[in-house]
Design a protein around this motif. Structure first.
Motif, PDB file in Angstrom:
ATOM      1  N   ALA A  23       5.965   6.009 -13.883  1.00  0.00           N
ATOM      2  CA  ALA A  23       5.420   6.554 -12.446  1.00  0.00           C
ATOM      3  C   ALA A  23       4.128   5.800 -12.204  1.00  0.00           C
ATOM      4  N   LEU A  24       3.157   5.437 -12.890  1.00  0.00           N
ATOM      5  CA  LEU A  24       2.053   4.656 -12.942  1.00  0.00           C
ATOM      6  C   LEU A  24       2.315   3.282 -12.363  1.00  0.00           C
ATOM      7  N   VAL A  25       3.392   2.601 -12.821  1.00  0.00           N
ATOM      8  CA  VAL A  25       3.500   1.238 -12.335  1.00  0.00           C
ATOM      9  C   VAL A  25       4.188   1.520 -10.738  1.00  0.00           C
ATOM     10  N   THR A  26       5.017   2.552 -10.449  1.00  0.00           N
ATOM     11  CA  THR A  26       5.277   2.624  -9.238  1.00  0.00           C
ATOM     12  C   THR A  26       4.192   2.942  -8.332  1.00  0.00           C
ATOM     13  N   VAL A  30       3.343   0.686  -5.115  1.00  0.00           N
ATOM     14  CA  VAL A  30       3.304   1.389  -3.740  1.00  0.00           C
ATOM     15  C   VAL A  30       1.791   1.235  -3.024  1.00  0.00           C
ATOM     16  N   GLY A  31       0.828   1.359  -3.806  1.00  0.00           N
ATOM     17  CA  GLY A  31      -0.633   1.462  -3.493  1.00  0.00           C
ATOM     18  C   GLY A  31      -1.033   0.036  -3.008  1.00  0.00           C
ATOM     19  N   ALA A  32      -0.554  -0.985  -3.709  1.00  0.00           N
ATOM     20  CA  ALA A  32      -0.977  -2.457  -3.524  1.00  0.00           C
ATOM     21  C   ALA A  32      -0.023  -2.821  -2.256  1.00  0.00           C
ATOM     22  N   ARG A  33       1.187  -2.509  -2.123  1.00  0.00           N
ATOM     23  CA  ARG A  33       1.812  -2.665  -0.797  1.00  0.00           C
ATOM     24  C   ARG A  33       1.088  -2.234   0.299  1.00  0.00           C
ATOM     25  N   ALA A  34       0.723  -1.131   0.161  1.00  0.00           N
ATOM     26  CA  ALA A  34       0.019  -0.538   1.432  1.00  0.00           C
ATOM     27  C   ALA A  34      -1.386  -1.263   1.721  1.00  0.00           C
TER      28      ALA A  34
END
Length: 145
Positions: A23-26, A30-34
């Motif tokens: 979950a942390l990696v996901t 997601v945060g980096a892509r945003a």
């Protein structure tokens, strides 16, 4: 005593740790892509400038659209100019600088000019009577036709 038994609680803890790490990696991905996505998109001010830099449309052209309201800053700094859709989105709420123009094409707009003597306003291609220096004006513009 030398035997090692599998502990059901130990396996459950290990499974929970694996799920939490996933979950942390996901979340990080997601945060980096945003973040990368926002770096590539223009800010609200840039979108307003792009929207504002669209050339004013001559009234005589039938295929061209005339802005519902056009505001041009005539002073070095024009105090807060607010343009919004009644009961809806605020399209602009900021100062403008000399020579800056904005055009809006929505069917109905509420406009508030903090200092009417610093701007030139055109409604549906027709100049609005100029305001006095320091005078606050608030008015609604509806698209013609």
């Amino acid at each position: 005593m030398g035997r090692h038994r599998s502990d059901p609680m130990g396996i459950a803890r290990l499974a929970l740790a694996v799920v939490a790490a996933g979950a942390l990696v996901t979340l990080l991905v997601v945060g980096a892509r945003a973040l990368i996505g926002t770096l590539g998109t223009p800010s609200q001010a840039e979108r307003e400038r792009e929207h504002a830099s669209a050339p004013a449309t001559p009234v005589g052209r039938s295929s061209a659209q005339v802005p519902t309201v056009r505001i041009e800053c005539l002073a070095d700094t024009c105090p807060t100019v607010t343009v919004r859709v009644p009961g809806g989105d605020v399209l602009q709420h900021r100062e403008m600088s000399r020579g800056e123009e904005v055009n809006y094409f929505e069917p109905e707009l509420d406009v508030v000019v903090s200092d009417a003597g610093t701007v030139r306003v055109t409604e549906n291609g027709e100049p609005r009577p100029p305001g006095k220096q320091g005078e606050r004006q608030a008015f609604t513009v509806r698209a013609s036709g």
